[in-house]
Scaffold this motif. Structure first.
Motif, short mmCIF file in Angstrom:
data_model
loop_
_atom_site.label_atom_id
_atom_site.label_comp_id
_atom_site.label_asym_id
_atom_site.label_seq_id
_atom_site.Cartn_x
_atom_site.Cartn_y
_atom_site.Cartn_z
N VAL A 145 29.84 98.00 87.23
CA VAL A 145 29.94 96.69 87.89
C VAL A 145 28.99 96.63 89.07
O VAL A 145 28.26 95.65 89.25
N PHE A 146 28.98 97.68 89.89
CA PHE A 146 28.02 97.74 90.98
C PHE A 146 26.58 97.79 90.44
O PHE A 146 25.65 97.25 91.05
N GLY A 147 26.41 98.46 89.30
CA GLY A 147 25.08 98.53 88.70
C GLY A 147 24.57 97.16 88.28
O GLY A 147 23.38 96.85 88.45
N LEU A 148 25.44 96.33 87.74
CA LEU A 148 25.04 94.99 87.37
C LEU A 148 24.67 94.17 88.61
O LEU A 148 23.68 93.43 88.61
N ALA A 149 25.45 94.32 89.68
CA ALA A 149 25.13 93.62 90.93
C ALA A 149 23.76 94.05 91.46
O ALA A 149 22.97 93.23 91.93
N ALA A 150 23.45 95.36 91.36
CA ALA A 150 22.15 95.84 91.79
C ALA A 150 21.05 95.30 90.88
O ALA A 150 19.95 94.97 91.35
N GLY A 151 21.34 95.21 89.58
CA GLY A 151 20.34 94.65 88.66
C GLY A 151 20.02 93.21 88.98
O GLY A 151 18.86 92.77 88.85
N VAL A 152 21.02 92.44 89.42
CA VAL A 152 20.79 91.05 89.80
C VAL A 152 19.84 90.98 90.99
O VAL A 152 18.90 90.17 91.02
N ALA A 153 20.05 91.87 91.97
CA ALA A 153 19.25 91.83 93.19
C ALA A 153 17.86 92.43 93.01
O ALA A 153 16.88 91.92 93.56
N LEU A 154 17.76 93.50 92.23
CA LEU A 154 16.51 94.25 92.16
C LEU A 154 15.70 94.00 90.89
O LEU A 154 14.47 94.11 90.92
N LEU A 155 16.39 93.70 89.78
CA LEU A 155 15.70 93.57 88.50
C LEU A 155 15.79 92.17 87.92
O LEU A 155 15.46 91.96 86.75
N ASP A 156 16.28 91.21 88.70
CA ASP A 156 16.35 89.80 88.28
C ASP A 156 17.19 89.60 87.03
O ASP A 156 16.88 88.73 86.21
N GLU A 157 18.25 90.37 86.88
CA GLU A 157 19.16 90.15 85.76
C GLU A 157 20.11 89.00 86.09
O GLU A 157 20.43 88.78 87.26
#
Length: 303
Positions: A264-276
């Motif tokens: 879940v934290f990984g998805l949040a990081a992906g939103v911020a860093l990888l534009d997911e």
């Protein structure tokens, strides 16, 4: 030595949530750096740097890292598993996305729950705990369901190869946990357990990097160096040291269950860093994970 506790206390829970947040961010950081720094060499540099920091930290506290005759066999095995695990993860990130990779890595609690009763019968999970693991993982699958089906995550449709390496990494992580708990490392200081893994993995991953012909590019961006520094100092040194300290004092099955928060934290990081994309599924998944972990923390009824 502090006695092992049967249940997690608030301090342990806060530490575990913090570790999950850092590890979720770590997958995106690794994905960013692997585009410039070769995967095996990056993993070897991370382990070597963290080993140096651990040695300096121990020396500053007036201690020494005597690896010990009673623990070297288990230490070498744990280090070997650790090296293969991160080799698989770093190479796998070349073929699949960070979001997909983090799902498969955090299948590890299920492998731990499956194997732990064979070495610690007192840590057998009851029906509420098993239901909690199932509910939490269902939330994780929901959050990443749009990433699990297609082959567009990697060129030439090779995402399945990265996914397979992620599952292998999860199994190896669980095997490392079980090795530590079933061996003399279970009563060894956390610094010694971590140092075995860092030293062995630094050597083996470094040799593997040379063997496959990896080389550092002429120019590496500040972002890539910053990512490597974050992985080395914050994740591999600080958070892993804390993880092994917790493993020596609290039930492994309950600790491993908290790693289900990491995707879940990984998805949040992906939103911020990888534009997911950020969707409603993240909120639903987080609720399912929290509810599942609450079930896992329920003490089983005494007969």
């Amino acid at each position: 030595m502090t006695a092992r506790r049967l249940q997690l206390d608030p301090f342990a829970i806060v530490c575990l949530v913090g570790c999950a947040a850092l590890w979720g961010l770590n997958q995106s950081a690794t994905k960013l750096a692997v585009a410039e720094i070769p995967p095996l060499g990056q993993a070897a540099a991370r382990s070597a740097g963290a080993a140096l920091l651990l040695a300096l930290w121990t020396w500053a506290r007036g201690g020494r890292l005597a690896l010990g005759a009673a623990t070297w066999r288990a230490g070498l095995l744990a280090g070997l598993l650790f090296a293969i695990e991160f080799g698989a993860i770093f190479v796998g990130l070349q073929y699949t996305t960070a979001s997909r990779m983090v799902v498969y890595i955090y299948l590890a609690p299920f492998f731990v729950a499956l194997g732990m009763p064979f070495i610690q019968p007192g840590e057998r999970l009851g029906l509420p705990q098993l239901a909690g693991l199932g509910l939490a993982f269902s939330g994780v699958v929901l959050a990443f369901s749009e990433h699990l089906g297609g082959g567009s995550a990697a060129p030439n449709g090779q995402a399945w190869w990265g996914d397979a390496l992620g599952v292998g990494g999860a199994a190896l992580w669980a095997a490392t946990t079980l090795t530590i708990r079933a061996s003399t490392l279970s009563s060894a200081p956390a610094e010694r357990t971590l140092m075995y893994q860092l030293l062995v993995s630094a050597v083996l991953l470094g040799l593997a990097s040379v063997a496959v012909g990896e080389s550092l590019p002429a120019q590496v961006s500040t972002l890539a160096w910053g990512s490597l520094a974050f992985q080395t100092v914050v994740v591999t040194f600080a958070s892993y040291l804390l993880w092994f300290w917790l493993m020596a004092r609290y039930p492994a099955t309950q600790i491993s269950a908290f790693t289900l928060l990491t995707p879940v934290f990984g998805l949040a990081a992906g939103v911020a860093l990888l534009d997911e994309p950020l969707t409603l599924r993240l909120g639903i998944a987080l609720a399912a994970v929290v509810a599942g972990l609450a079930l896992v923390q329920r003490a089983p009824r005494k007969p």
